[in-house]
Scaffold this motif. Structure first.
Motif, short mmCIF file in Angstrom:
data_model
loop_
_atom_site.label_atom_id
_atom_site.label_comp_id
_atom_site.label_asym_id
_atom_site.label_seq_id
_atom_site.Cartn_x
_atom_site.Cartn_y
_atom_site.Cartn_z
N UNK A 45 2.09 -56.14 -14.22
CA UNK A 45 3.52 -56.30 -13.97
C UNK A 45 4.28 -55.02 -14.33
N UNK A 46 3.86 -54.41 -15.46
CA UNK A 46 4.48 -53.15 -15.86
C UNK A 46 4.29 -52.08 -14.79
N UNK A 47 3.07 -52.01 -14.25
CA UNK A 47 2.80 -51.04 -13.20
C UNK A 47 3.64 -51.34 -11.97
N UNK A 48 3.83 -52.63 -11.69
CA UNK A 48 4.65 -52.99 -10.54
C UNK A 48 6.06 -52.45 -10.70
N UNK A 49 6.61 -52.50 -11.95
CA UNK A 49 7.95 -51.98 -12.18
C UNK A 49 7.98 -50.47 -11.95
N UNK A 50 6.93 -49.80 -12.45
CA UNK A 50 6.85 -48.35 -12.23
C UNK A 50 6.80 -48.06 -10.72
#
Lengths: 297, 357
Positions: free
Chosen positions: B112-117
């Motif tokens: 999910x964090x990568x998705x935000x990035x």
């Protein structure tokens, strides 16, 4: 001391920038005439440099002869790449064209590493004097030569496109492919010529770079550094490519100076052109001299 | 003649419901379930080396799936997928080491964090397209690599980050056979998610943006939104694959996520087939197995005259690399639609046999 260092860096930047300009020019030549984005431009430099080195090291022939043979080899090489790889892909979507040149770049890099090893090989010495003093600055002879050769290539490019028949045909093709074809310009020949000239000019840049820094697969990184330059100048402008190359060469050396003197982050010389690339794409995606595609996103 | 079991020769659908179904028919559903079942039994009869290959195929397939959503379905070219893969790996290790979140939750959180990035990167990327986007993502690749080497609080800098093995209810999933099930689970989940995303309005909007963005915009599709969204979804899968990769190797080094890996991901989806969910998996399998096959070929040639003439045994890494480049070129020239298309052709041949007209 700091000022001297800055001037030294600026001179280096200018000369490297000229080389970038030459490579960017050969990149733009291919893009302009055949709409192919060549991610394998750096490998053209690599192949040319290794070919020249091999001729010198293996047969111990004089430099100018090896250089000439390299140029002839690269002309054939460029034409073969165009005919075998790029011709079947005419009319394919852009991702295919990008990927095929990326594939080419991986392939040639691996083959070159296989044939010549992964270590940096110095060129046999060509100049007797190591460096010359100009205005109190130490300029390596090889650097001076590389600058002169770059300027020579640029002038002959300009003459070629202004005066020669083939150059005119290439400009016509770049301007309007269909119109050129209907006036009797052979598109096939133009495409082949574009790749041949581009490969040849890249090889010159590769050899020059090899003389200055020694040959390793690092030369191929020039092919990536070319993108900031061509984006800055506009993808389809030869003049823009030269100016873009100069600007990127200067920029990265100024960044290096700022880095060493004030910031101490390291590696800025390598990464600064890419920040510049992103910024240019954001504010002026067609560069300073490129043709605007009029479509809003 | 039993007409009940014979299938129609064409592609007939009599209701919208059938057109929207996940599987073409019941047979497809059962075959897929059977395939997953066979895979989950495979640790019983495969040795741990083959299992490790399957694990590699697993997380690469998840990442390639993400890239396929971006490139194959939305038509946005990205040459920097490896950094999102790497970001997922680092994020998962970082969440686990710094906040002591159990690894089991770290993996989806990292995704999910990568998705935000990815969404963040998608905002500037939505302005440019085609070739310019490819060049911009190329620049992003180098900038992110540089970031990885600098941000030692996040990645451990040059030393890399250590990632704890996964642990559920006190059981460590540290061996290949155990970890295999985790990867299989996430792979099935992500393929189901991806298939379903493409059945929704958003998924169809992606296709419309790819096929003709002007018409799509006229029909009320917000181009900006879908371009950014596609970057986000693609990064989600990249991060998921990366997190699984990190906890499998238990160590994440900053050197892994270079342009070479990005190109390998692109090669996977080109070889598998652009715009094909099944193709992402096929391409990942192909690209993982290709170096192994080259390795095996070189080894089987050892001792022969060809070997001594070209000193093949020393050149194995170069042969592997060259074969990747060569395969990309050959596929683009001879089979630009990829393995998934060829698979469809073979199936059609069997279906229509012996009267193919």
């Amino acid at each position: 001391m700091a000022l001297n260092f800055l001037i030294q860096l600026l001179v280096n930047g200018l000369i490297i920038g000229l080389l970038y300009g030459v490579v960017a020019m050969s990149f733009v030549l291919i893009y302009k005439s055949s709409q192919v984005v060549n991610f394998a431009q750096g490998e053209f430099l690599l192949v040319g440099a290794w070919a020249c080195w091999w001729l010198l090291a293996k047969f111990a022939i004089p430099f100018y002869l090896a250089f000439l043979l390299t140029l002839i080899f690269m002309i054939i090489f460029g034409i073969l790449v165009q005919i075998i790889i790029l011709k079947p892909l005419i009319g394919e979507p852009i991702i295919s064209i990008i990927m095929v040149t990326i594939g080419l770049s991986i392939f040639f890099q691996a083959i070159m590493n296989w044939m010549f090893g992964v270590f940096t090989e110095p060129f046999p010495t060509i100049f007797n004097t190591e460096s010359i003093k100009i205005f109190g600055l130490n300029v390596q002879t090889a650097y001076l030569m590389s600058g002169l050769i770059s300027i020579f290539i640029m002038i002959s490019f300009a003459l070629f496109f202004k005066k020669s028949r083939l150059g005119l045909a290439m400009r016509a093709t770049a301007f309007d492919q269909q119109a050129a074809q209907s006036l009797g310009v052979s598109i096939k020949q133009v495409f082949a010529a574009a790749w041949a000239i581009s490969a040849m000019v890249s090889a010159v840049a590769g050899v020059v770079f090899g003389i200055v820094n020694g040959i390793s697969s690092g030369i191929a990184f020039m092919g990536i550094k070319v993108f900031p330059a061509v984006i800055l100048g506009g993808l389809d402008s030869v003049l823009g490519a030269i100016l873009g190359g100069l600007a990127i060469g200067l920029l990265e050396h100024i960044a290096h100076y700022v880095d060493v003197q004030f910031l101490n982050v390291g590696n800025l010389i390598r990464i600064a052109p890419f920040y510049a690339l992103i910024i240019i794409l954001m504010i002026k995606p067609y560069g300073f001299f490129g043709t605007k595609d009029i479509e809003r996103v | 003649m039993n007409l009940k079991n014979s299938r129609p020769c064409g592609d007939f659908r009599t209701s919208y419901f059938k057109d929207m179904s996940m599987f073409e028919d019941k047979k497809g559903f059962f075959l897929t379930c059977f395939g997953v079942f066979i895979l989950s039994c495979s640790p019983l009869f495969l040795d741990s080396y083959l299992i490790s290959l399957l694990i590699y195929i697993g997380f690469y397939a998840i990442a390639a799936l993400g890239l396929n959503i971006l490139v194959g379905f939305t038509g946005q070219i990205s040459v920097g997928h490896a950094v999102f893969f790497g970001f997922g790996a680092f994020a998962s290790a970082w969440l686990n080491n710094s906040f002591l979140i159990p690894v089991f939750f770290c993996i989806p959180l990292a995704a999910i964090l990568t998705a935000f990035i990815g969404l963040l990167f998608g905002i500037p990327a939505a302005r440019v397209k085609g070739l310019y986007l490819a060049i911009a993502t190329l620049a992003a690749q180098f900038i992110m690599e540089d970031f990885f080497s600098r941000a030692s609080w996040f990645t451990g800098g040059v030393d890399g980050a250590s990632a704890e093995p996964l642990k559920i209810f006190g059981i460590f999933f540290d061996s290949d056979t155990k970890y295999f099930f985790i990867v299989l689970f996430w792979m099935v989940v992500s393929f189901i998610i991806a298939t379903n995303i493409l059945r929704t309005r958003d998924g169809r909007a992606f296709l419309a943006v790819r096929d003709h963005y002007l018409s799509a915009e006229m029909m009320g599709i917000n181009l900006m939104k879908y371009r950014i969204l596609s970057f986000g979804i693609s990064s989600f899968f990249a991060g998921l694959g990366g997190a699984l990769y990190g906890h499998y190797l238990n160590f994440v080094s900053i050197e892994e996520f270079n342009i070479q890996l990005s190109i390998t991901f692109l090669a996977m989806i080109i070889i598998g087939g652009l715009g094909s969910i099944r193709g992402s998996m096929m391409g990942a399998a192909f690209m993982v197995l290709l170096p192994e096959i080259m390795d095996w070929l070189t080894r089987s040639l050892s001792g022969t005259s060809i070997d001594s003439a070209l000193s093949l045994s020393e050149a194995i890494p170069f042969i592997k690399e060259a074969s990747i480049g060569l395969v990309i070129i050959l596929f683009l020239i001879f089979e630009p639609n990829g393995l998934a298309y060829r698979w469809g052709q073979i199936r059609a041949w069997f279906k229509l046999y012996p009267f193919s007209y």
